[in-house]
Structure formats: C-alpha cells, structure tokens
Write an enzyme that holds these catalytic residues in place. Sequence first.
Site, PDB file in Angstrom:
ATOM      1  N   ASP A 130      49.972  49.690  39.728  1.00 41.15           N
ATOM      2  CA  ASP A 130      49.649  50.160  38.820  1.00 41.15           C
ATOM      3  C   ASP A 130      49.784  51.216  38.496  1.00 41.15           C
ATOM      4  O   ASP A 130      49.476  51.966  37.377  1.00 41.15           O
ATOM      5  CB  ASP A 130      47.760  50.077  38.815  1.00 41.15           C
ATOM      6  CG  ASP A 130      47.490  50.210  40.194  1.00 41.15           C
ATOM      7  OD1 ASP A 130      48.315  50.656  40.729  1.00 41.15           O
ATOM      8  OD2 ASP A 130      45.464  49.828  40.248  1.00 41.15           O
TER       9      ASP A 130
ATOM     10  N   GLU B  44      54.446  33.906  39.002  1.00 42.08           N
ATOM     11  CA  GLU B  44      53.933  34.988  38.874  1.00 42.08           C
ATOM     12  C   GLU B  44      54.964  36.426  39.273  1.00 42.08           C
ATOM     13  O   GLU B  44      55.906  36.319  39.784  1.00 42.08           O
ATOM     14  CB  GLU B  44      53.028  34.902  40.329  1.00 42.08           C
ATOM     15  CG  GLU B  44      51.573  33.683  40.782  1.00 42.08           C
ATOM     16  CD  GLU B  44      50.762  33.736  41.635  1.00 42.08           C
ATOM     17  OE1 GLU B  44      51.127  35.071  42.553  1.00 42.08           O
ATOM     18  OE2 GLU B  44      50.651  33.016  41.952  1.00 42.08           O
TER      19      GLU B  44
ATOM     20  N   GLU C 145      52.364  28.524  46.002  1.00 41.97           N
ATOM     21  CA  GLU C 145      53.101  29.010  46.232  1.00 41.97           C
ATOM     22  C   GLU C 145      53.151  28.181  47.608  1.00 41.97           C
ATOM     23  O   GLU C 145      51.795  28.941  48.741  1.00 41.97           O
ATOM     24  CB  GLU C 145      52.663  30.474  46.962  1.00 41.97           C
ATOM     25  CG  GLU C 145      52.787  31.220  45.793  1.00 41.97           C
ATOM     26  CD  GLU C 145      52.399  32.914  46.004  1.00 41.97           C
ATOM     27  OE1 GLU C 145      53.112  33.643  45.225  1.00 41.97           O
ATOM     28  OE2 GLU C 145      51.695  33.172  47.300  1.00 41.97           O
TER      29      GLU C 145
ATOM     30  N   ASP D 160      47.954  30.273  49.704  1.00 42.86           N
ATOM     31  CA  ASP D 160      49.421  31.068  49.444  1.00 42.86           C
ATOM     32  C   ASP D 160      49.993  30.676  50.780  1.00 42.86           C
ATOM     33  O   ASP D 160      49.717  29.779  51.233  1.00 42.86           O
ATOM     34  CB  ASP D 160      48.905  32.258  49.381  1.00 42.86           C
ATOM     35  CG  ASP D 160      47.596  33.161  50.390  1.00 42.86           C
ATOM     36  OD1 ASP D 160      48.246  33.382  51.729  1.00 42.86           O
ATOM     37  OD2 ASP D 160      47.443  34.274  49.814  1.00 42.86           O
ATOM     38  N   PRO D 161      51.555  31.252  50.872  1.00 42.02           N
ATOM     39  CA  PRO D 161      52.409  31.325  52.290  1.00 42.02           C
ATOM     40  C   PRO D 161      51.764  30.960  53.580  1.00 42.02           C
ATOM     41  O   PRO D 161      51.662  30.639  54.280  1.00 42.02           O
ATOM     42  CB  PRO D 161      52.908  32.331  51.843  1.00 42.02           C
ATOM     43  CG  PRO D 161      53.480  32.492  50.372  1.00 42.02           C
ATOM     44  CD  PRO D 161      51.686  32.522  49.230  1.00 42.02           C
TER      45      PRO D 161
END
Length: 357
Positions: free
Chosen positions: A294, A289, A180, A132-133
């Site tokens: 939640d 994405e 990403e 990822d980044p």
Amino acid sequence: MNFSKITFNIFLSCALLINSSCAKSSSHNKLPDNTGDSSGTFFVKGADIGWLPQMEASGYTFYNNNGVAQDCFQILKDHGINTVRLRTWVNPSNDPINGHCSTAETIAMAVRAKKWGMHIMIDFHYSDSWADPSKQVKPAAWVGDDFPHLLSDVYKYTLGVMQGLKDKGVTPDWVQVGNEIAGGMIYPEGSTDHWDSLAQLINEGYAAVKAVDPTTKVILHVDQGNNNQRFRTWFDSATVHHAKYDVIGMSYYPYWLTGSPDYTLSIDDLGNNLKNMASRYGKQVMVVEVGGEDNQPQDTYNMLIAVQQKVMEVPDSKGLGVIYWEPEGARSWSHYALSAWGSDGKPTHALDAFLPN
C-alpha cells in the site's frame, strides 16, 4: 497409486487428452473497460471485499478521491471494479478481523453487490476461519465425522449457501471450491497426501454448485501463480483423480515470494503459467487474488497493469480477469500491508489500474 514413471505418463497423457476434449507492461497498455476487452469478451476487474461489513460496523468511513464520504461500492465501481469476491466460513467467530463471513452475512453482501450491478464470486473456505496453504482446518462441527459423512457435509453446506443465494435472487458467476488448496483442504482427509479423497470432496462441492445452477463456473485455486511446476503437479493430480472444475484460479503476490522481489522478476513466469494452464488442461484461467504494498502505490499500479495484460494475452479468450484481495482493507483498520487504501481513508493510485484507458 504405484505406477511406474512410464505407465504414469501414458495414463496422464490420455487423461489430459480426454479432459481437454470434454517483459514488464507499460502503464500505457490498452486494457478492457467494464463490459469487455477489444473482442467484446467480458473481463473481470474484481475486488475481494470480505472485510467490508466489519469495517462499516466498526465505524470506518470510506472517502472518494475528492475526500467525500461515500459508499465503498460506489468508490470501487468508479475505479472500474465490476466484480466482487466474497469468502464464506462455516461457523465463524465474531472477531472483527478473523471472524464473520457467515452464510447469512455472505448472502447479504452478495445481495448488496448485485444491487450495485456487480458480478459475484463466492469463495468456500470449508473452515470456520482462514484457509490457505499454511492451514486448512476442518470446521468444528464436522470434526469426528467419518469420510462418507464428511462428503455429505461438504455437499449440504455448499448446497445451502448456493440455495440461500438463489432464494435472494443471486446467482454467482463463479464459485471456488476451496481456497488456496495447494496442499488440499479439510485436513486430514482432504490433504494432497490423500488425493483420491480430496478429489471426492472437490466433486461434492462441484455437484452441489451445479445442482443449484449449472451455469455457475467452479474454480480450483492454487497459490504462487508464477510457479508453473507447482501448478502442473497439482492439476496433473487433479486430472488423474478426476476432480471436476471449470476454471483454474491463481494467487499472485510478489510480496510473499522469498525475498519479496519486484514483480518484474516474476511477471513473465505468471504469464507463461497462465498460457500453459489454459492449453495443457483446456480450461479458462483467472488471477483470483493479487496485491501489492500500500505504501508503494505506483509500483502496485504498474504490477496490476502488467498482471491484467498477461491475463488478456492468454489465447482464445481463456484469460477471464484479475481480482485484488481486499483493496479496501486499509492498514489503519486491518494492519494488512497490501491493500489499495491510504491512511486518509481514500483509495491509492494503485486502484486506478482497473480504470479503462
């Protein structure tokens, strides 16, 4: 490259020309069903479910809205999901949260997804774990390889996964070459500090995908889909260095933006960026994405409706769809706060956002 600003802009404008030639939405917005939008174009309503086999192996039980134990695929399908996204790692560990997703496991999941009538996206991280980044760690088996060998590593690995899928009767609709990759991939050689090398690595992945099936579309994926400057800078460089791709993929997580602002403060920026990317580069676009809290299912529902609407509004049917990252990855199992599953083992109201109205 030491171009003056004027020379660079002229060069970029020519490159872009060549490349092109080859407010908050209401929950009452009409969204497409599983087979297409109002124009008949297929619209992706997807779920990244890389954790699913580990969850099942650990004994986690999924329940439908009525509290009946059911296959997670059935629950997702009953909520309008028509596409699954699967990550693949080179030599992963057996850690239940941060491992698995080997070639064999990914192929097995893709075969299962096909049996459920799902469209399939494969996400190559080109790492042994999360890319990822903040991290793009080279696979351990590739450490020490010189650059020509590294190019071969990318091609052979990508080709192997794609051929393995084909041998089992699966042809992915889309493949991500990197996950990403705002800062590049396979560090240090593939960092954006070395754009020429990064483009060569991307093109090896692209070539391997197309060698197995030319109809599979290749996605390049950058995070912060609301950040137009980030995307223009990245894809301008991709154009100048002749990186090959078919689709621009975006992540969009309001929760991870500074201060975790409500999505209403960035949703228009997402919409504008989607349209700008499609027009500026002549490519299709997709939110590959997305996720929301939640424990705020109504807000996440509203956000998902709004994101789908923004993608649908991209002209010329260039907006392909939206994929939720790990909706089934319940916090009680994953400790991840952005799933769409409750502590009762059932999907939250957020997942209803993918149902046709």
